[in-house]
Design a protein around this motif. Structure first.
Motif, PDB file in Angstrom:
ATOM      1  N   PRO A   9       0.189  31.279  -8.521  1.00  9.26           N
ATOM      2  CA  PRO A   9       0.927  30.112  -7.928  1.00  9.26           C
ATOM      3  C   PRO A   9       1.079  29.294  -9.232  1.00  9.26           C
ATOM      4  O   PRO A   9      -0.070  28.846  -9.837  1.00  9.26           O
ATOM      5  CB  PRO A   9       0.317  29.951  -6.747  1.00  9.26           C
ATOM      6  CG  PRO A   9      -0.501  30.822  -6.358  1.00  9.26           C
ATOM      7  CD  PRO A   9      -1.140  31.694  -7.428  1.00  9.26           C
ATOM      8  N   SER A  10       2.109  28.463  -9.208  1.00  9.27           N
ATOM      9  CA  SER A  10       1.899  27.401 -10.243  1.00  9.27           C
ATOM     10  C   SER A  10       0.967  26.390  -9.972  1.00  9.27           C
ATOM     11  O   SER A  10       0.469  26.447  -8.715  1.00  9.27           O
ATOM     12  CB  SER A  10       3.338  26.775 -10.129  1.00  9.27           C
ATOM     13  OG  SER A  10       3.654  26.205  -8.979  1.00  9.27           O
ATOM     14  N   PHE A  11       0.725  25.663 -10.865  1.00 10.04           N
ATOM     15  CA  PHE A  11      -0.360  24.530 -10.540  1.00 10.04           C
ATOM     16  C   PHE A  11       0.086  23.636  -9.594  1.00 10.04           C
ATOM     17  O   PHE A  11      -0.642  23.270  -8.601  1.00 10.04           O
ATOM     18  CB  PHE A  11      -0.594  23.783 -11.785  1.00 10.04           C
ATOM     19  CG  PHE A  11      -1.523  22.544 -11.716  1.00 10.04           C
ATOM     20  CD1 PHE A  11      -2.996  23.076 -11.607  1.00 10.04           C
ATOM     21  CD2 PHE A  11      -1.307  21.328 -11.580  1.00 10.04           C
ATOM     22  CE1 PHE A  11      -3.933  21.939 -11.334  1.00 10.04           C
ATOM     23  CE2 PHE A  11      -2.383  20.357 -11.329  1.00 10.04           C
ATOM     24  CZ  PHE A  11      -3.430  20.620 -11.309  1.00 10.04           C
ATOM     25  N   ASP A  12       1.358  23.230  -9.311  1.00  9.11           N
ATOM     26  CA  ASP A  12       1.843  22.428  -7.975  1.00  9.11           C
ATOM     27  C   ASP A  12       1.640  23.204  -6.798  1.00  9.11           C
ATOM     28  O   ASP A  12       1.200  22.483  -5.894  1.00  9.11           O
ATOM     29  CB  ASP A  12       3.254  22.191  -8.305  1.00  9.11           C
ATOM     30  CG  ASP A  12       3.975  21.080  -7.564  1.00  9.11           C
ATOM     31  OD1 ASP A  12       3.241  20.059  -7.231  1.00  9.11           O
ATOM     32  OD2 ASP A  12       4.713  21.339  -6.819  1.00  9.11           O
ATOM     33  N   GLU A  13       2.096  24.575  -6.875  1.00  5.49           N
ATOM     34  CA  GLU A  13       1.847  25.310  -5.682  1.00  5.49           C
ATOM     35  C   GLU A  13       0.494  25.220  -5.230  1.00  5.49           C
ATOM     36  O   GLU A  13       0.222  25.184  -4.070  1.00  5.49           O
ATOM     37  CB  GLU A  13       2.353  26.679  -5.784  1.00  5.49           C
ATOM     38  CG  GLU A  13       2.525  27.375  -4.506  1.00  5.49           C
ATOM     39  CD  GLU A  13       3.136  28.869  -4.715  1.00  5.49           C
ATOM     40  OE1 GLU A  13       3.499  29.313  -3.678  1.00  5.49           O
ATOM     41  OE2 GLU A  13       3.809  28.983  -5.752  1.00  5.49           O
ATOM     42  N   GLN A  14      -0.639  25.443  -6.287  1.00  2.17           N
ATOM     43  CA  GLN A  14      -1.885  25.693  -5.925  1.00  2.17           C
ATOM     44  C   GLN A  14      -2.496  24.358  -5.599  1.00  2.17           C
ATOM     45  O   GLN A  14      -3.104  24.189  -4.415  1.00  2.17           O
ATOM     46  CB  GLN A  14      -2.712  26.081  -7.061  1.00  2.17           C
ATOM     47  CG  GLN A  14      -2.724  27.499  -7.905  1.00  2.17           C
ATOM     48  CD  GLN A  14      -3.176  27.439  -9.066  1.00  2.17           C
ATOM     49  OE1 GLN A  14      -4.168  27.064  -9.133  1.00  2.17           O
ATOM     50  NE2 GLN A  14      -2.681  28.295  -9.976  1.00  2.17           N
ATOM     51  N   ARG A  15      -1.900  23.346  -5.704  1.00  2.00           N
ATOM     52  CA  ARG A  15      -2.273  21.831  -5.357  1.00  2.00           C
ATOM     53  C   ARG A  15      -1.835  21.645  -3.930  1.00  2.00           C
ATOM     54  O   ARG A  15      -2.635  21.290  -3.016  1.00  2.00           O
ATOM     55  CB  ARG A  15      -1.739  20.653  -6.123  1.00  2.00           C
ATOM     56  CG  ARG A  15      -2.038  19.543  -5.832  1.00  2.00           C
ATOM     57  CD  ARG A  15      -1.791  18.229  -6.875  1.00  2.00           C
ATOM     58  NE  ARG A  15      -0.296  18.425  -7.311  1.00  2.00           N
ATOM     59  CZ  ARG A  15      -0.061  18.762  -8.720  1.00  2.00           C
ATOM     60  NH1 ARG A  15      -0.944  18.501  -9.530  1.00  2.00           N
ATOM     61  NH2 ARG A  15       1.112  18.746  -8.989  1.00  2.00           N
TER      62      ARG A  15
END
Length: 51
Positions: A9-15
């Motif tokens: 997942p993208s960093f934003d999605e991980q966050r």
């Protein structure tokens, strides 16, 4: 083992996922504290009933 693409997942999605699980943990902790208070209240009432 064959080469298989792994989707990260993208960093934003991980966050967002991390925030989601953090809120779940906080909710569980809140309910655990509430349950403990209710158990203490029950115990106090029972002690008053059966002196």
């Amino acid at each position: 083992m064959a080469q298989m693409p792994i989707r990260i997942p993208s960093f934003d999605e991980q966050r967002k996922i991390g925030t989601f699980f953090k809120r779940i943990d906080e909710t569980i902790a809140l309910h655990q504290r509430e349950l403990e208070l209710l158990k203490q209240t029950k115990k106090a009432f029972l002690q008053k009933m059966f002196v």
